[in-house]
Design a protein around this motif. Sequence first.
Motif, PDB file in Angstrom:
ATOM      1  N   SER A 459       0.850  -1.200   0.000  1.00 10.94           N
ATOM      2  CA  SER A 459       0.000   0.000   0.000  1.00 10.94           C
ATOM      3  C   SER A 459       0.876   1.238   0.000  1.00 10.94           C
ATOM      4  O   SER A 459       2.089   1.156   0.228  1.00 10.94           O
ATOM      5  CB  SER A 459      -0.928   0.003   1.229  1.00 10.94           C
ATOM      6  N   GLU A 460       0.293   2.364  -0.208  1.00 12.34           N
ATOM      7  CA  GLU A 460       1.028   3.622  -0.159  1.00 12.34           C
ATOM      8  C   GLU A 460       1.380   3.935   1.292  1.00 12.34           C
ATOM      9  O   GLU A 460       0.585   3.709   2.210  1.00 12.34           O
ATOM     10  CB  GLU A 460       0.164   4.745  -0.742  1.00 12.34           C
ATOM     11  N   ALA A 461       2.596   4.436   1.511  1.00 17.48           N
ATOM     12  CA  ALA A 461       3.018   4.758   2.878  1.00 17.48           C
ATOM     13  C   ALA A 461       4.141   5.780   2.839  1.00 17.48           C
ATOM     14  O   ALA A 461       4.828   5.941   1.823  1.00 17.48           O
ATOM     15  CB  ALA A 461       3.476   3.495   3.601  1.00 17.48           C
ATOM     16  N   LEU A 462       4.327   6.477   3.964  1.00 14.42           N
ATOM     17  CA  LEU A 462       5.434   7.413   4.115  1.00 14.42           C
ATOM     18  C   LEU A 462       6.509   6.751   4.965  1.00 14.42           C
ATOM     19  O   LEU A 462       6.254   6.340   6.095  1.00 14.42           O
ATOM     20  CB  LEU A 462       4.953   8.707   4.779  1.00 14.42           C
ATOM     21  N   THR A 463       7.705   6.612   4.422  1.00 18.95           N
ATOM     22  CA  THR A 463       8.808   5.953   5.121  1.00 18.95           C
ATOM     23  C   THR A 463       9.893   6.980   5.451  1.00 18.95           C
ATOM     24  O   THR A 463       9.820   8.151   5.049  1.00 18.95           O
ATOM     25  CB  THR A 463       9.409   4.830   4.272  1.00 18.95           C
ATOM     26  N   TRP A 464      10.933   6.516   6.153  1.00 22.59           N
ATOM     27  CA  TRP A 464      12.052   7.396   6.482  1.00 22.59           C
ATOM     28  C   TRP A 464      12.776   7.902   5.248  1.00 22.59           C
ATOM     29  O   TRP A 464      13.442   8.940   5.297  1.00 22.59           O
ATOM     30  CB  TRP A 464      13.043   6.648   7.379  1.00 22.59           C
ATOM     31  N   VAL A 465      12.670   7.175   4.141  1.00 20.39           N
ATOM     32  CA  VAL A 465      13.400   7.572   2.934  1.00 20.39           C
ATOM     33  C   VAL A 465      12.465   8.074   1.836  1.00 20.39           C
ATOM     34  O   VAL A 465      12.879   8.209   0.688  1.00 20.39           O
ATOM     35  CB  VAL A 465      14.265   6.402   2.409  1.00 20.39           C
ATOM     36  N   GLY A 466      11.234   8.355   2.191  1.00 21.61           N
ATOM     37  CA  GLY A 466      10.308   8.889   1.194  1.00 21.61           C
ATOM     38  C   GLY A 466       9.025   8.090   1.119  1.00 21.61           C
ATOM     39  O   GLY A 466       8.799   7.118   1.853  1.00 21.61           O
ATOM     40  N   ARG A 467       8.146   8.498   0.176  1.00 21.45           N
ATOM     41  CA  ARG A 467       6.856   7.851   0.015  1.00 21.45           C
ATOM     42  C   ARG A 467       6.981   6.666  -0.931  1.00 21.45           C
ATOM     43  O   ARG A 467       7.643   6.741  -1.969  1.00 21.45           O
ATOM     44  CB  ARG A 467       5.824   8.851  -0.536  1.00 21.45           C
ATOM     45  N   CYS A 468       6.364   5.557  -0.559  1.00 18.64           N
ATOM     46  CA  CYS A 468       6.358   4.374  -1.427  1.00 18.64           C
ATOM     47  C   CYS A 468       4.954   4.134  -1.955  1.00 18.64           C
ATOM     48  O   CYS A 468       3.967   4.534  -1.333  1.00 18.64           O
ATOM     49  CB  CYS A 468       6.857   3.143  -0.676  1.00 18.64           C
ATOM     50  N   GLU A 469       4.895   3.478  -3.099  1.00 23.99           N
ATOM     51  CA  GLU A 469       3.634   3.124  -3.742  1.00 23.99           C
ATOM     52  C   GLU A 469       3.490   1.605  -3.747  1.00 23.99           C
ATOM     53  O   GLU A 469       4.488   0.882  -3.614  1.00 23.99           O
ATOM     54  CB  GLU A 469       3.608   3.655  -5.179  1.00 23.99           C
ATOM     55  N   PRO A 470       2.287   1.078  -3.879  1.00 25.95           N
ATOM     56  CA  PRO A 470       2.115  -0.373  -3.971  1.00 25.95           C
ATOM     57  C   PRO A 470       2.983  -0.954  -5.096  1.00 25.95           C
ATOM     58  O   PRO A 470       3.039  -0.399  -6.196  1.00 25.95           O
ATOM     59  CB  PRO A 470       0.626  -0.535  -4.272  1.00 25.95           C
ATOM     60  N   GLY A 471       3.680  -2.027  -4.822  1.00 32.89           N
ATOM     61  CA  GLY A 471       4.552  -2.648  -5.807  1.00 32.89           C
ATOM     62  C   GLY A 471       6.000  -2.211  -5.701  1.00 32.89           C
ATOM     63  O   GLY A 471       6.893  -2.862  -6.274  1.00 32.89           O
ATOM     64  N   ILE A 484      14.119   2.570  -1.290  1.00 33.89           N
ATOM     65  CA  ILE A 484      12.965   2.216  -2.116  1.00 33.89           C
ATOM     66  C   ILE A 484      13.470   2.005  -3.535  1.00 33.89           C
ATOM     67  O   ILE A 484      14.136   2.882  -4.098  1.00 33.89           O
ATOM     68  CB  ILE A 484      11.894   3.321  -2.094  1.00 33.89           C
ATOM     69  N   ALA A 485      13.188   0.840  -4.117  1.00 28.26           N
ATOM     70  CA  ALA A 485      13.682   0.487  -5.449  1.00 28.26           C
ATOM     71  C   ALA A 485      12.511   0.138  -6.358  1.00 28.26           C
ATOM     72  O   ALA A 485      11.441  -0.252  -5.898  1.00 28.26           O
ATOM     73  CB  ALA A 485      14.645  -0.687  -5.354  1.00 28.26           C
ATOM     74  N   PRO A 486      12.726   0.246  -7.682  1.00 35.00           N
ATOM     75  CA  PRO A 486      11.626  -0.039  -8.609  1.00 35.00           C
ATOM     76  C   PRO A 486      11.317  -1.517  -8.760  1.00 35.00           C
ATOM     77  O   PRO A 486      10.187  -1.882  -9.114  1.00 35.00           O
ATOM     78  CB  PRO A 486      12.121   0.567  -9.932  1.00 35.00           C
ATOM     79  N   ASP A 487      12.315  -2.394  -8.539  1.00 38.75           N
ATOM     80  CA  ASP A 487      12.064  -3.827  -8.667  1.00 38.75           C
ATOM     81  C   ASP A 487      13.055  -4.591  -7.783  1.00 38.75           C
ATOM     82  O   ASP A 487      13.967  -4.018  -7.198  1.00 38.75           O
ATOM     83  CB  ASP A 487      12.159  -4.286 -10.125  1.00 38.75           C
ATOM     84  N   LEU A 488      12.877  -5.924  -7.731  1.00 39.49           N
ATOM     85  CA  LEU A 488      13.709  -6.744  -6.852  1.00 39.49           C
ATOM     86  C   LEU A 488      15.170  -6.746  -7.275  1.00 39.49           C
ATOM     87  O   LEU A 488      16.076  -6.711  -6.421  1.00 39.49           O
ATOM     88  CB  LEU A 488      13.171  -8.172  -6.807  1.00 39.49           C
ATOM     89  N   ALA A 489      15.444  -6.804  -8.564  1.00 34.97           N
ATOM     90  CA  ALA A 489      16.831  -6.876  -9.031  1.00 34.97           C
ATOM     91  C   ALA A 489      17.600  -5.621  -8.635  1.00 34.97           C
ATOM     92  O   ALA A 489      18.720  -5.688  -8.114  1.00 34.97           O
ATOM     93  CB  ALA A 489      16.861  -7.065 -10.545  1.00 34.97           C
ATOM     94  N   VAL A 490      16.994  -4.450  -8.869  1.00 37.34           N
ATOM     95  CA  VAL A 490      17.656  -3.200  -8.490  1.00 37.34           C
ATOM     96  C   VAL A 490      17.747  -3.098  -6.970  1.00 37.34           C
ATOM     97  O   VAL A 490      18.777  -2.688  -6.413  1.00 37.34           O
ATOM     98  CB  VAL A 490      16.891  -2.004  -9.075  1.00 37.34           C
ATOM     99  N   GLY A 491      16.671  -3.468  -6.280  1.00 34.37           N
ATOM    100  CA  GLY A 491      16.679  -3.403  -4.818  1.00 34.37           C
ATOM    101  C   GLY A 491      17.766  -4.277  -4.206  1.00 34.37           C
ATOM    102  O   GLY A 491      18.415  -3.893  -3.237  1.00 34.37           O
ATOM    103  N   ALA A 492      17.973  -5.470  -4.785  1.00 32.46           N
ATOM    104  CA  ALA A 492      19.018  -6.370  -4.272  1.00 32.46           C
ATOM    105  C   ALA A 492      20.393  -5.730  -4.409  1.00 32.46           C
ATOM    106  O   ALA A 492      21.216  -5.777  -3.491  1.00 32.46           O
ATOM    107  CB  ALA A 492      18.955  -7.700  -5.017  1.00 32.46           C
ATOM    108  N   LEU A 493      20.664  -5.114  -5.572  1.00 33.35           N
ATOM    109  CA  LEU A 493      21.962  -4.470  -5.801  1.00 33.35           C
ATOM    110  C   LEU A 493      22.154  -3.292  -4.858  1.00 33.35           C
ATOM    111  O   LEU A 493      23.211  -3.133  -4.229  1.00 33.35           O
ATOM    112  CB  LEU A 493      22.076  -4.012  -7.250  1.00 33.35           C
ATOM    113  N   TRP A 494      21.137  -2.435  -4.760  1.00 32.53           N
ATOM    114  CA  TRP A 494      21.260  -1.261  -3.903  1.00 32.53           C
ATOM    115  C   TRP A 494      21.462  -1.652  -2.443  1.00 32.53           C
ATOM    116  O   TRP A 494      22.280  -1.079  -1.742  1.00 32.53           O
ATOM    117  CB  TRP A 494      20.005  -0.390  -4.023  1.00 32.53           C
ATOM    118  N   LEU A 495      20.704  -2.651  -1.984  1.00 32.37           N
ATOM    119  CA  LEU A 495      20.798  -3.062  -0.586  1.00 32.37           C
ATOM    120  C   LEU A 495      22.170  -3.678  -0.286  1.00 32.37           C
ATOM    121  O   LEU A 495      22.785  -3.379   0.748  1.00 32.37           O
ATOM    122  CB  LEU A 495      19.686  -4.051  -0.248  1.00 32.37           C
TER     123      LEU A 495
END
Length: 553
Positions: A459-471, A484-495
Amino acid sequence: MPPTLDSALLTGWVRAATQALERHRAEIDRINVFPVPDGDTGTNLLLTMRSAADAVPPAAAARPPSGDPERTSTVADALAAGALRGARGNSGIILSQVLRGVAEAVAAVGGQAGGGGVLADALCRAHLLATAAVTRPRPGTVLSVLAAAARAAVTAGASRLDAVAEAAAGAAAGALRATTRQLPELARAGVVDAGGLGLYVVLDALAALLGGRPGTVELPAAAGGAGGGGATCRVPAQATPREADEYEVMFLLDGTDQARVDDLRAALDGIGDSVAVVGDGVPGGTWNVHVHCADVGAAIEAGVAAGRPHRISVVRFADPPAAPAARPAGAFERERAVVLVVGAPEVAELARSAGAHVVEREHDGPVEVEVLRAALAGTRARHVVLLPDDADLTEPAERAASLARKEGQEVLVVPTASVLQGLAALAVHDPDRRAGEDVVAMAEAAAGTRTAGLLVAESEALTWVGRCEPGDVLGISDGEVVLIAPDLAVGALWLAHRMLTAGGEIVTALLGADVDDALGEGLAADLRRTHPEVDVVVHRGGQRDYPLVLGVE
């Protein structure tokens, strides 16, 4: 010619004090009832003094030309450093500060052979250092004995070293007798303070050496007790440490500063008691950390947050003596075992292949104490390490361990907070190593593993690093959204890149039940290119909550 505090006297004092502690170790251990009746104060003082003596370079320990300032400074500094690095227990930490006070007093006169004034200065410095080291000092302890010795050394007003040493030792004896009235725990047991007795033995060894008298201590009796030939002590049969403080945790800490040490001291004070933190006085130097607590993992994690902990020691206090009969010796089929709690069959198989006994939980649900107790018994091992792999399971794991101990097993819970910490601890388990050393290695491996994971926002939420959208893909670390990343592959690299900014040697990835293997393959390929110094390991984790869990150690 009057004696002086030079390198020859320092090495002679340490030698005499070590011999005196060897003679009286058992007596000091026997009257050890405060802060916990674990019966090891004499042993800890002896081991600390031996560590100090062993740190002196052989060339410096050899009898030098009288009054060699450089050699005197070298010996004093080596004794202080050796005592700090080898300090055992609260008593050892206080003793290390006595030797640090000596080193600072010697440095203040440029290593010149000093008389009574240098010893008085050394004891005053030692008292200030030792009092600052203890978070909650109480009267009636070794600190009271040290304070009395320092006051007497100053008020002696003598330039002769032997006169000041005799005054300090005499005052220590009087203050030691008074400790029984000052602490209720000592009064109930009818004993003097064990740490204070050890300090008196050390100070009397110096006075005896300077006075040319035999180094045989007549132990002071408790105030109001029997006099004459020594203390009349009775140790209460039911004396046990507080249940909340089941472990003594000690470690050396490097790579830190005063501000972070102050934060560490405050954190440990919130975790347990008997907190003592002492340094070597060198900027960026080494600190020795001590705490009594129930949560070993929290204490070690506080150390990790403050710097680089190493030489970690974890000792469990003795169980209460009233316990059911132990399991017959023949009931054990093996010496050692490890039990791991996991939440998915893929991880369970991974743990079993590494030699662990496994308790599988249903989708991170609760695990009953009796289930854990049965798993411990099912190993049929005399010594068992239990890895709960979830902070919420630490308390039931401790309860199960307590029940198993009453049946004759020796069980220690290493409070791992995630399955990756548990796997890291399991990876260094060595059944051929001594049990205590193996537990320390496993605790260090678990504490040195940082974990984080990826979640998909619902769901939509406000986090410490900004607003996130569903998905959106959220990177979670210590319960907080860190990216907050656009997909799992990018999120894995960034994390992964974010976690490696603090350093690391091994990255372990656990893939969730509904994630394709390509996610792990892509992450491994990127890290091998961008961080060639890091080993990357990818496993099917099977977890259903986090599509990816990462660990860095």
